[in-house]
Enzyme design. Sequence first.
Site, PDB file in Angstrom:
ATOM      1  N   ASP A  10      39.746  50.809  42.684  1.00 31.18           N
ATOM      2  CA  ASP A  10      40.301  49.590  42.087  1.00 31.18           C
ATOM      3  C   ASP A  10      39.550  48.359  42.591  1.00 31.18           C
ATOM      4  O   ASP A  10      38.632  48.452  43.425  1.00 31.18           O
ATOM      5  CB  ASP A  10      41.800  49.514  42.432  1.00 31.18           C
ATOM      6  CG  ASP A  10      42.617  48.898  41.307  1.00 31.18           C
ATOM      7  OD1 ASP A  10      42.054  48.105  40.535  1.00 31.18           O
ATOM      8  OD2 ASP A  10      43.821  49.202  41.226  1.00 31.18           O
ATOM      9  N   GLU A  25      37.750  48.094  37.254  1.00 28.54           N
ATOM     10  CA  GLU A  25      37.396  46.698  37.485  1.00 28.54           C
ATOM     11  C   GLU A  25      37.946  45.800  36.377  1.00 28.54           C
ATOM     12  O   GLU A  25      37.697  44.609  36.385  1.00 28.54           O
ATOM     13  CB  GLU A  25      35.857  46.633  37.639  1.00 28.54           C
ATOM     14  CG  GLU A  25      35.278  45.313  38.009  1.00 28.54           C
ATOM     15  CD  GLU A  25      34.966  44.463  36.786  1.00 28.54           C
ATOM     16  OE1 GLU A  25      34.613  43.292  36.980  1.00 28.54           O
ATOM     17  OE2 GLU A  25      35.086  44.954  35.652  1.00 28.54           O
ATOM     18  N   TRP A  26      38.686  46.378  35.440  1.00 36.35           N
ATOM     19  CA  TRP A  26      39.429  45.673  34.379  1.00 36.35           C
ATOM     20  C   TRP A  26      38.554  44.912  33.396  1.00 36.35           C
ATOM     21  O   TRP A  26      39.053  44.067  32.645  1.00 36.35           O
ATOM     22  CB  TRP A  26      40.459  44.697  34.968  1.00 36.35           C
ATOM     23  CG  TRP A  26      41.123  45.134  36.219  1.00 36.35           C
ATOM     24  CD1 TRP A  26      41.770  46.328  36.391  1.00 36.35           C
ATOM     25  CD2 TRP A  26      41.212  44.438  37.466  1.00 36.35           C
ATOM     26  NE1 TRP A  26      42.256  46.414  37.665  1.00 36.35           N
ATOM     27  CE2 TRP A  26      41.925  45.260  38.347  1.00 36.35           C
ATOM     28  CE3 TRP A  26      40.761  43.203  37.910  1.00 36.35           C
ATOM     29  CZ2 TRP A  26      42.200  44.885  39.653  1.00 36.35           C
ATOM     30  CZ3 TRP A  26      41.038  42.818  39.213  1.00 36.35           C
ATOM     31  CH2 TRP A  26      41.739  43.654  40.059  1.00 36.35           C
ATOM     32  N   GLY A  27      37.256  45.122  33.405  1.00 40.15           N
ATOM     33  CA  GLY A  27      36.404  44.459  32.416  1.00 40.15           C
ATOM     34  C   GLY A  27      35.992  43.052  32.781  1.00 40.15           C
ATOM     35  O   GLY A  27      35.257  42.406  32.031  1.00 40.15           O
ATOM     36  N   ASP A  67      45.914  45.894  32.968  1.00 40.35           N
ATOM     37  CA  ASP A  67      46.861  47.009  32.850  1.00 40.35           C
ATOM     38  C   ASP A  67      47.560  46.967  31.497  1.00 40.35           C
ATOM     39  O   ASP A  67      48.004  45.909  31.047  1.00 40.35           O
ATOM     40  CB  ASP A  67      47.887  46.944  33.982  1.00 40.35           C
ATOM     41  CG  ASP A  67      47.216  47.175  35.326  1.00 40.35           C
ATOM     42  OD1 ASP A  67      45.979  47.351  35.348  1.00 40.35           O
ATOM     43  OD2 ASP A  67      47.916  47.163  36.342  1.00 40.35           O
TER      44      ASP A  67
HETATM   45  C1  GLA Z   1      45.630  47.742  39.248  1.00 39.59           C
HETATM   46  C2  GLA Z   1      45.139  48.842  38.320  1.00 39.59           C
HETATM   47  C3  GLA Z   1      46.281  49.762  37.927  1.00 39.59           C
HETATM   48  C4  GLA Z   1      46.944  50.331  39.159  1.00 39.59           C
HETATM   49  C5  GLA Z   1      47.415  49.184  40.038  1.00 39.59           C
HETATM   50  C6  GLA Z   1      47.959  49.613  41.370  1.00 39.59           C
HETATM   51  O1  GLA Z   1      46.446  46.835  38.603  1.00 39.59           O
HETATM   52  O2  GLA Z   1      44.555  48.277  37.191  1.00 39.59           O
HETATM   53  O3  GLA Z   1      45.825  50.801  37.090  1.00 39.59           O
HETATM   54  O4  GLA Z   1      46.044  51.136  39.847  1.00 39.59           O
HETATM   55  O5  GLA Z   1      46.336  48.304  40.335  1.00 39.59           O
HETATM   56  O6  GLA Z   1      48.394  48.490  42.060  1.00 39.59           O
END
Ligand code: GLA
Length: 533
Positions: free
Chosen positions: A168, A207-209, A233
């Site tokens: 993450d 890394e969410w992009g 998320d």
């Molecule tokens: C981030 C990730 C999620 C999850 C949470 C855990 O938000 O994007 O998929 O792993 O952390 O806190």
Amino acid sequence: MLALLATPASALPQPQSTAAEPRPASIPAAPMGWNSWNSFANLIDAKIATEQAKALVDSGLKAAGYEYVVIDEGWWKGQRDREGNIVVDPQQWPALRPGQKAGDMSNLADYIHGLGLKAGIYTDAGKNGCGFAGPDIGPKYPGTGSEGYYDRDFLQFAKWGFDYVKVDWCGGADEKLAGAVQYAEVARAIRKAELETGHHLYLSICEWGSQKPWTWAPGVGGSTADIWRTGGDIVEPVVEAATDEKHLKRIVTLNNVLKAFDAGIHPEAQHTGYYNDLDMMVIGMRGMTEPWERVHMGLWTLSGAPLMIGADLTKLNRSSLAMLTSPDILAVHNDLLGVQAIKVAGVKPALEVWAKPLATSGKRAVVLLNRTESAATMSVKWSQLGLVASAARVRDLFAARDLGPYDSAFSTPVPAGDLVMLVVSGQDRAPTLYSAVQAGNELAGGAVSEPCGSCPGGQSVTIGGKKSLAFKGVHSATPAFIRVIYRNTSKATVVARLAVNGSQTTAVAFPPTGEERRTLTLVLNMRDQEELY
Ligand code: GLA
């Protein structure tokens, strides 16, 4: 030895018409399994993890191909011993059978392996993980990242027996680190751990992009297979065991699903074992309806995205399970080409046709997606799929029904907020063939054209190291599916970089082929990327 022989290109066709044509290379599909976060957040413990692993088997999901059981944030509260080794809570992770020691994560990995499944674990690329940024339930806990301990932690995960690691970015983002640099270090630490233990760890980048991982995550640090999250998320965890007001209000909507899909469309980065990760799935979670689950399953499988179920597996209803295990739908997910879909027609805003070629010649997976609030009749033309106008068989995948042959197009009503998913089996339009040695191509770094009996034009070019090859004069008005014919006579997958028109660059993994010629399929954007996506 990596020899590029020729690249046929065309708008959508995946040409494979003659018997002498080489077969597609064998590349891994995106991972399938279960992840603890969406339904259990940081309450994860041995009881939950073992129950869910068992349910994966008992529900028939394992038989359908779901194999990973991944424990997400919350498994570790950030403690280390004097040497820096991770220390976990022995009550959260007790012995699971006689002879085991409490507080040893290999207990869980063994249990999961005992069911014939694979085990996944989680950390952060920075110092403080997401448990510090803001845990879903309970107090903050600092130090749940691996920065400063990459070699030690990834070795530990491999020694415990884990097969998969999600890394993450909460700490990385806080410290303003560069994702491309950090994840390359992570990949190198993983390779070291693999060399030492002989145990493979699959890398899941989260890394969410935010730093456009699709531009650097394929093959990061020499990785021959990996996935990267393309957005935030999909939902905040919907934890049924949590009865506080904040959790009770949480619900999944169609919009959550569509937003994650839209953020995840980077087809030029997805190929040869590298996949855009649209996030863990929300099928079976509070708020989802049957049509929305169909949309979700259809879009994730058409994308070839990782299928990590986020629901409580002990509570999945029959319709959710049927979708998740449908052989027709999973065949699209597991298709050997591993490419993502592209939008071939946006009839009106929010009425979209998406498609991708499948490994069998003349076959396309197609989604007719209705994002509106009213039913609509939608169509797809064979010309939009790169197929010639002649009878093509149409199969409705969710209905598991053959609809018969159609000459040049197919139309069907699509209910509001729903989709129809098809496989169309027709005949490929003839591709354009570009030879590795055609006039104008640039050979550099000592690359030369070599005789090759079986190659188009009778010549091939070996690339790798400093040797490179540039194809010139390749044109397409739309994103093009390109098939590369190659041979890799070494024993290992070779990762090479590919650039298009000096702007788009990506890594491509070329698995070994022996003496045989094989093909790889890529999606190339010939025009400015911003114009298209
Ligand atoms: C981030 C990730 C999620 C999850 C949470 C855990 O938000 O994007 O998929 O792993 O952390 O806190």
